[in-house]
Design a protein around this motif. Structure first.
Motif, mmCIF file in Angstrom:
data_model
loop_
_atom_site.group_PDB
_atom_site.id
_atom_site.type_symbol
_atom_site.label_atom_id
_atom_site.label_comp_id
_atom_site.label_asym_id
_atom_site.label_seq_id
_atom_site.Cartn_x
_atom_site.Cartn_y
_atom_site.Cartn_z
ATOM 1 N N GLY A 32 21.673 -4.987 -29.716
ATOM 2 C CA GLY A 32 20.385 -5.590 -29.414
ATOM 3 C C GLY A 32 19.612 -4.945 -28.282
ATOM 4 N N CYS A 33 20.156 -3.883 -27.686
ATOM 5 C CA CYS A 33 19.498 -3.253 -26.542
ATOM 6 C C CYS A 33 18.264 -2.485 -26.998
ATOM 7 C CB CYS A 33 20.459 -2.313 -25.826
ATOM 8 S SG CYS A 33 19.768 -1.606 -24.316
ATOM 9 N N GLU A 34 17.126 -2.832 -26.411
ATOM 10 C CA GLU A 34 15.886 -2.119 -26.679
ATOM 11 C C GLU A 34 15.530 -1.174 -25.545
ATOM 12 O OE1 GLU A 34 13.065 -5.296 -27.292
ATOM 13 O OE2 GLU A 34 13.519 -5.318 -29.435
ATOM 14 N N LYS A 35 16.026 -1.473 -24.334
ATOM 15 C CA LYS A 35 15.716 -0.642 -23.169
ATOM 16 C C LYS A 35 16.818 -0.821 -22.138
ATOM 17 C CE LYS A 35 13.046 -1.824 -19.595
ATOM 18 N NZ LYS A 35 11.920 -2.171 -18.744
ATOM 19 N N LEU A 36 17.229 0.270 -21.531
ATOM 20 C CA LEU A 36 18.152 0.240 -20.399
ATOM 21 C C LEU A 36 17.786 1.435 -19.525
ATOM 22 C CD1 LEU A 36 20.586 -1.203 -19.101
ATOM 23 C CD2 LEU A 36 22.045 0.434 -20.283
ATOM 24 N N GLU A 37 17.124 1.148 -18.394
ATOM 25 C CA GLU A 37 16.614 2.217 -17.540
ATOM 26 C C GLU A 37 17.093 2.029 -16.111
ATOM 27 O OE1 GLU A 37 12.384 1.927 -17.970
ATOM 28 O OE2 GLU A 37 12.396 2.893 -19.935
ATOM 29 N N ALA A 38 17.447 3.155 -15.488
ATOM 30 C CA ALA A 38 17.872 3.128 -14.091
ATOM 31 C C ALA A 38 16.680 2.822 -13.187
ATOM 32 C CB ALA A 38 18.490 4.472 -13.710
ATOM 33 N N SER A 39 16.913 2.009 -12.171
ATOM 34 C CA SER A 39 15.909 1.698 -11.149
ATOM 35 C C SER A 39 16.216 2.510 -9.904
ATOM 36 C CB SER A 39 15.946 0.208 -10.801
ATOM 37 O OG SER A 39 15.604 -0.560 -11.921
ATOM 38 N N PRO A 40 15.225 2.717 -9.030
ATOM 39 C CA PRO A 40 15.453 3.505 -7.820
ATOM 40 C C PRO A 40 16.560 2.953 -6.913
ATOM 41 C CG PRO A 40 13.104 3.182 -8.166
ATOM 42 C CD PRO A 40 13.812 2.344 -9.186
ATOM 43 N N SER A 43 20.219 -0.078 -9.631
ATOM 44 C CA SER A 43 20.443 -1.083 -10.669
ATOM 45 C C SER A 43 19.792 -0.593 -11.963
ATOM 46 C CB SER A 43 19.865 -2.435 -10.239
ATOM 47 O OG SER A 43 18.458 -2.358 -10.172
ATOM 48 N N TYR A 44 19.884 -1.407 -13.008
ATOM 49 C CA TYR A 44 19.285 -1.080 -14.292
ATOM 50 C C TYR A 44 18.405 -2.232 -14.747
ATOM 51 C CZ TYR A 44 22.927 2.459 -14.383
ATOM 52 O OH TYR A 44 23.736 3.508 -14.065
ATOM 53 N N GLN A 60 14.773 -10.138 -20.793
ATOM 54 C CA GLN A 60 14.603 -9.096 -19.771
ATOM 55 C C GLN A 60 15.653 -9.357 -18.703
ATOM 56 O OE1 GLN A 60 12.108 -6.775 -19.986
ATOM 57 N NE2 GLN A 60 11.116 -7.685 -21.741
ATOM 58 N N GLY A 61 16.214 -8.302 -18.150
ATOM 59 C CA GLY A 61 17.222 -8.537 -17.134
ATOM 60 C C GLY A 61 17.444 -7.378 -16.194
ATOM 61 N N ARG A 62 18.275 -7.660 -15.231
ATOM 62 C CA ARG A 62 18.665 -6.685 -14.213
ATOM 63 C C ARG A 62 20.187 -6.631 -14.203
ATOM 64 N NH1 ARG A 62 17.040 -4.723 -8.943
ATOM 65 N NH2 ARG A 62 18.777 -4.900 -7.502
ATOM 66 N N ILE A 63 20.729 -5.422 -14.209
ATOM 67 C CA ILE A 63 22.167 -5.198 -14.188
ATOM 68 C C ILE A 63 22.499 -4.388 -12.950
ATOM 69 C CG2 ILE A 63 24.113 -4.165 -15.406
ATOM 70 C CD1 ILE A 63 22.364 -4.464 -17.996
ATOM 71 N N GLU A 64 23.452 -4.886 -12.179
ATOM 72 C CA GLU A 64 23.884 -4.173 -10.975
ATOM 73 C C GLU A 64 25.365 -3.826 -11.086
ATOM 74 O OE1 GLU A 64 22.377 -5.782 -7.081
ATOM 75 O OE2 GLU A 64 21.897 -7.475 -8.401
ATOM 76 N N ILE A 65 25.706 -2.609 -10.699
ATOM 77 C CA ILE A 65 27.099 -2.198 -10.597
ATOM 78 C C ILE A 65 27.470 -2.293 -9.128
ATOM 79 C CG2 ILE A 65 28.708 -0.274 -10.847
ATOM 80 C CD1 ILE A 65 27.060 0.529 -13.329
ATOM 81 N N LEU A 66 28.475 -3.108 -8.845
ATOM 82 C CA LEU A 66 28.878 -3.388 -7.466
ATOM 83 C C LEU A 66 30.295 -2.889 -7.202
ATOM 84 C CD1 LEU A 66 27.682 -7.107 -7.527
ATOM 85 C CD2 LEU A 66 26.407 -5.152 -6.632
ATOM 86 N N ASP A 67 30.535 -2.448 -5.980
ATOM 87 C CA ASP A 67 31.874 -2.055 -5.509
ATOM 88 C C ASP A 67 32.601 -1.091 -6.447
ATOM 89 O OD1 ASP A 67 31.359 -3.953 -3.484
ATOM 90 O OD2 ASP A 67 32.243 -5.544 -4.710
ATOM 91 N N PRO A 68 31.937 -0.013 -6.886
ATOM 92 C CA PRO A 68 32.618 0.892 -7.815
ATOM 93 C C PRO A 68 33.746 1.680 -7.152
ATOM 94 C CG PRO A 68 30.530 1.835 -7.134
ATOM 95 C CD PRO A 68 30.596 0.450 -6.540
ATOM 96 N N ILE A 69 34.855 1.778 -7.842
ATOM 97 C CA ILE A 69 35.957 2.676 -7.489
ATOM 98 C C ILE A 69 36.061 3.615 -8.687
ATOM 99 C CG2 ILE A 69 38.406 2.910 -6.944
ATOM 100 C CD1 ILE A 69 38.299 -0.034 -5.962
ATOM 101 N N PRO A 70 35.515 4.847 -8.574
ATOM 102 C CA PRO A 70 35.417 5.744 -9.726
ATOM 103 C C PRO A 70 36.724 5.865 -10.511
ATOM 104 C CG PRO A 70 34.231 6.672 -7.893
ATOM 105 C CD PRO A 70 34.952 5.453 -7.363
ATOM 106 N N ASN A 71 36.569 5.803 -11.833
ATOM 107 C CA ASN A 71 37.646 5.931 -12.815
ATOM 108 C C ASN A 71 38.636 4.765 -12.801
ATOM 109 O OD1 ASN A 71 36.519 8.470 -13.453
ATOM 110 N ND2 ASN A 71 37.726 9.419 -11.836
#
Length: 166
Positions: A32-40, A43-44, A60-71
């Motif tokens: 169902g995704c019509e748009k997913l764009e990175a914000s400055p 967030s997305y 419409q929404g905002r997605i944030e990635i928090l506290d990432p530990i790569p891989n």
């Protein structure tokens, strides 16, 4: 609403992580995704079409990635609203290397309100699980088809579920 589960992906944690951090890949595989764009701010911004029973709409929404530990791990915060109501969710996604790929474990909690909440907890939980399963199936196919940059048709709209029976 509490959600959680695991999914096996036939790729290394590094490849899975790279694809999960790539909005172009996610936009292709998220139902169902019509748009997913990175914000400055990192967030997305997202727009999705979702239908649960008779309640269908664009959100419409905002997605944030928090506290990432790569891989290994990240937390995900989602806030959205649309014609049928709102969604606020927080969750954790972790990656664990296995001999034949990566075990993805997810857990989270979502609050839903408005007209969409009128379909009932049981039907909403079933719809959420269906969307998550569709996402992981398309995501696994994306990686199997050649990796993070492979071209694939966009995911179909989130499948409608029939009205709840008594």
């Amino acid at each position: 609403m509490i959600l959680g589960g695991t999914y096996k992906i036939s790729a290394t944690p590094e490849r899975v992580w790279q694809a999960l951090m790539n909005p172009e890949v996610l936009a292709r595989v998220l139902p169902g995704c019509e748009k997913l764009e990175a914000s400055p701010d990192g967030s997305y911004e997202a727009r999705m079409k979702v239908g649960i029973a008779a309640v269908k709409g664009t959100y419409q929404g905002r997605i944030e990635i928090l506290d990432p530990i790569p891989n290994e791990l990240f937390r995900l915060k989602v806030d959205g609203q649309g014609t049928g109501g709102f969604l606020n969710a927080i969750g954790t996604l972790s990656l664990a290397a296995e001999a034949d790929g990566t075990l993805v474990r997810y857990a989270g909690e979502a609050q839903v309100g408005g007209v969409i909440a009128s379909v009932g907890q049981r039907l909403m939980l079933a719809a959420a699980k269906q969307i998550i399963n569709q996402f992981f199936q398309a995501f696994a196919r994306q990686l199997a088809a050649g990796g993070e940059a492979a071209e694939e048709k966009p995911a179909p709209p989130a499948a409608d579920l029939p009205p709840q029976e008594s």
